[in-house]
Design a protein around this motif. Sequence first.
Motif, PDB file in Angstrom:
ATOM      1  N   SER A 116       0.848  -1.196   0.000  1.00 12.58           N
ATOM      2  CA  SER A 116       0.000   0.000   0.000  1.00 12.58           C
ATOM      3  C   SER A 116       0.881   1.243   0.000  1.00 12.58           C
ATOM      4  O   SER A 116       2.083   1.163   0.209  1.00 12.58           O
ATOM      5  N   VAL A 117       0.257   2.389  -0.214  1.00 11.93           N
ATOM      6  CA  VAL A 117       1.037   3.639  -0.242  1.00 11.93           C
ATOM      7  C   VAL A 117       1.825   3.875   1.040  1.00 11.93           C
ATOM      8  O   VAL A 117       2.864   4.518   1.019  1.00 11.93           O
TER       9      VAL A 117
ATOM     10  N   ASP B 255       3.059  13.128  -1.732  1.00 16.02           N
ATOM     11  CA  ASP B 255       2.218  14.242  -1.344  1.00 16.02           C
ATOM     12  C   ASP B 255       0.821  13.752  -0.916  1.00 16.02           C
ATOM     13  O   ASP B 255       0.192  12.953  -1.598  1.00 16.02           O
ATOM     14  N   LYS B 256       0.350  14.248   0.209  1.00 17.68           N
ATOM     15  CA  LYS B 256      -0.924  13.813   0.782  1.00 17.68           C
ATOM     16  C   LYS B 256      -2.100  13.909  -0.207  1.00 17.68           C
ATOM     17  O   LYS B 256      -2.968  13.029  -0.231  1.00 17.68           O
TER      18      LYS B 256
ATOM     19  N   LEU C  43      -4.551  10.872  -1.016  1.00 22.27           N
ATOM     20  CA  LEU C  43      -5.988  10.895  -0.736  1.00 22.27           C
ATOM     21  C   LEU C  43      -6.799  10.664  -2.006  1.00 22.27           C
ATOM     22  O   LEU C  43      -7.858  10.032  -1.975  1.00 22.27           O
ATOM     23  N   PHE C  44      -6.280  11.162  -3.126  1.00 22.57           N
ATOM     24  CA  PHE C  44      -6.963  10.929  -4.394  1.00 22.57           C
ATOM     25  C   PHE C  44      -7.031   9.417  -4.666  1.00 22.57           C
ATOM     26  O   PHE C  44      -8.023   8.895  -5.155  1.00 22.57           O
TER      27      PHE C  44
ATOM     28  N   GLY D 106      -8.586   6.871  -7.087  1.00 19.75           N
ATOM     29  CA  GLY D 106      -7.592   7.164  -8.130  1.00 19.75           C
ATOM     30  C   GLY D 106      -6.474   6.145  -8.127  1.00 19.75           C
ATOM     31  O   GLY D 106      -6.365   5.329  -7.207  1.00 19.75           O
ATOM     32  N   GLU D 107      -5.654   6.218  -9.129  1.00 16.48           N
ATOM     33  CA  GLU D 107      -4.563   5.260  -9.284  1.00 16.48           C
ATOM     34  C   GLU D 107      -3.574   5.378  -8.124  1.00 16.48           C
ATOM     35  O   GLU D 107      -3.371   6.471  -7.600  1.00 16.48           O
TER      36      GLU D 107
END
Length: 792
Positions: free
Chosen positions: A65-66, A114-115, A119-120, A126-127
């Motif tokens: 995950s991110v 970048d947050k 969040l996108f 989002g991708e």
Amino acid sequence: MGEKHRRQIGQWRCVTVTLLLVCSVLVIAIMAVAIIKNRYLDERSARLCGDEDSVIDISEPEYPSVFHDLTSTEIRGLRRYLYSEAAKDLRLVKANLTSMGKSFIYTADIHLTDKIKVLFHTEMGGERPPREAKVIIFRGDARPPTVEEYIVGPLPAPSYHRLLKVENRPNPIPNAVKPYSLTELDATIGVKHLEKLDSDLAEILLESYDASFTNCKKKCLTLKFVPLSAEMDESQSRRLLFQAFYDIKHYSLYPVDLMVLFKSNETDASVYYIDRLFYGNQEFKSVDDLQDKYIEGSIKKSSISYPSLTASSKPSGDKPLTKEARRRHPRLVEPDGKRYKISHRKVDYMQWQFDFRLSPFTGPALFDIHLKKERHAYEVSLQEIAAFYYASNEGAKTSAFIHGSVLLGTHAKPLIPGADCPETATFINSTFMVEKSDDPFVAHRSMCIFEQYTGTPLRRHMAYATAEGGFYEGMADSSLVVRTILSIANNDYIIDYIFHQNGILETKVTSTGFLHGSYHHNNRFGHRLRDDLVGNLNHRLFNFKVDLDVFGTSNRYQTLDILSKKAGSKKNKFTQQVYRYDLKQTESESGYIYNYDRPKYHLFYNNKMKDKFFNPRAMRLYIQSMSNLRLPDDDKTSLPWAQHQITVTQYKPTEEFSSSPYAQFDGENPVVNFTQYSADNENLIDKDLVIWITVGMYHIPHTEDIPLTSTVDKQSTFYIIPFNYFPRDPSVDSQDGIRVQYNNSQNPADGVLIESHEELPGHRCITTPFNLTALTDNPDGLLQSKTKWSVL
Ligand SMILES: *[C@@H]1O[C@H](CO)[C@@H](O)[C@H](O)[C@H]1NC(C)=O
Ligand SMILES: *[C@@H]1O[C@H](CO)[C@@H](O)[C@H](O)[C@H]1NC(C)=O
Ligand SMILES: *[C@@H]1O[C@H](CO)[C@@H](O)[C@H](O)[C@H]1NC(C)=O
Ligand SMILES: *[C@@H]1O[C@H](CO)[C@@H](O)[C@H](O)[C@H]1NC(C)=O
Ligand SMILES: *[C@@H]1O[C@H](CO)[C@@H](O)[C@H](O)[C@H]1NC(C)=O
Ligand SMILES: *[C@@H]1O[C@H](CO)[C@@H](O)[C@H](O)[C@H]1NC(C)=O
């Protein structure tokens, strides 16, 4: 009646008694068989406690995950790329004893995107943004030598690297402020230098301390890093100060009065020499200077005898223990299995969901924290730990250990079940990229996650009269703990994030470990704990980042200031306590220093989200342990994040951390200039707010700190508390509540009704005897202290 008849009756009696006896034995036997059979059946139907239906997957994911730390696959890919043709401009060599003058990799961490992009991805579907690493490289080959940070991506098979450029910070980073590395320790206190010290100072070491650094058989000395005293910290050149200790367990309790200051050549990073020495609380320009004066007899000679006892935490065995004292301590049981789920680094517990990680730089962190499906915090993370010591020592009068410069997370040593965390805990390994190994380093059991039962009610009430309803209502405070213990030199810091069922997120730091003492020289800064040891006054400070997002990123910061007001008529005056709202407009207004006379509540909210009574649905920050570094602004030892307990800033991707691995050495000209974050005095109304929190504690050591310092009185805590956020306490939805009431409060004889979450039929569980034997298969994994990859 004849004789015969009587004999017959006697015979019949005998038979009857015998038969009765046989019957009784049979009945008893049948009962015994039934009981045994029953117990056997019970044991078969009972399961091992906590063994069932638990959804725990802590393996390394193929698609992290991110928020996930660098995986071992990614670390391998990263190294492959950095040593390939594509990155040949970096001229990297593999770090070894001779690398100080070359370019080599110090370490790497995930570089969080970048947050807004994250969040996108997480909220809007989002991708997933590409995963990137931040790599610190020591450029000993540059003239002058420097430190560079590169962003490398996309992982796991990178194709680009770019120099990280951050506004308002030195770029590249000067060599003088780099964190210490194993390679540098070799270059300074490696065997070569120690042998030289031994041969130059043989007589002094033997006469003064009855020991030496090398070839010392049983009586050895060792050199350990100590920060430069603020008084000496004036130059931009690379300097490292080491103090000598007897090389035994709990070494910092056995200091000797010798310190050595190494300096590195400003143009050639591979050259180190001894700049100064401190012996017997006197300063010397060089080894020769010390030797000459010692032989001349013009200085005071020290005489310290080799310690006879080592501090031990074994029971002294003076008195035999009582029967009760020999019993095992209480244990935690999870009768129906785990009540939390883990999928790689995502945890699901009751109404909580969050991600966790262990950053090699800053240690344990939480991300994307959801409470009842609503994100209210994007990040809660440790930023820095500093320990200030005060002493009368020449060389170490005021020294501040700024622990971030030894990489906090890499000091998460293995947690021992049954002492550090309950045996029921889930233990998590972490993976780091380290200086001297091609393979990712696996830190065993570096974190643990468990649900604890504290034995304290979360809430309760017992109505004292039937007129009150005659009821009891209460609930045990079971909560989920994410724990890491950082062992940094003599210090152990327990970092806990605790998720309570009523929506409160608690962050707790506990300090333990053994003392950092100094040799007794008429010391005004601490008590004498032994003939030759003083435990010096010290002050621990911890900085955390809390990126709250209360219903989105448009937030306000307001305090409720409690004050006294005169009221009543002329004749009948009285005082009332009231509160006033204070909405903070800009960053410079947000710096908060605790004032006992001005109690305040600190609230964070989205102004558009009100409850039906128009109260903002807020989160309250409550800091329980106020400790301030009260030093004048021009003091060199002050750390900008420690000047306030609360600082609130507008979120900026470039203001990611309050400190850096360079903070031990960059006091004058900080690489991360935290003062700058609020100096531009940006607006805080309806902005994405980040809170920087400092907690801490003082410690005046006492004899009971030997052998180790207790945790009970060394805790610092802050809480994030829902405040008009929910219409009522969200823990009412928990199954853990207990309610007792009369069937008829007018007539107690009608009995009581008990509502509680009782054991379900067929859910009996048995505990297994616990011991640590299972961990001894891999001794290095149990203690992991032989692995010489860590600096301290
Ligand atoms: C953690 O590390 C230990 C020791 O290397 C290993 O036995 C265990 O399987 C690892 N656990 C996971 C989940 O990878
Ligand atoms: C150390 O690394 C250098 C390259 O920087 C290499 O030439 C040398 O052989 C290495 N020495 C050892 C002992 O591995
Ligand atoms: C530092 O190194 C340079 C280059 O090797 C040398 O010329 C210079 O004399 C050295 N300076 C000191 C103070 O040792
Ligand atoms: C850090 O920021 C403050 C506030 O902007 C400024 O006064 C100071 O000069 C900065 N320090 C450095 C080293 O840039
Ligand atoms: C009290 O009420 C409970 C539930 O209605 C019932 O099970 C119980 O038998 C009652 N006790 C008495 C003494 O009537
Ligand atoms: C400790 O536990 C292991 C299984 O983990 C078991 O084989 C062993 O017998 C136990 N030792 C003692 C002393 O109970």
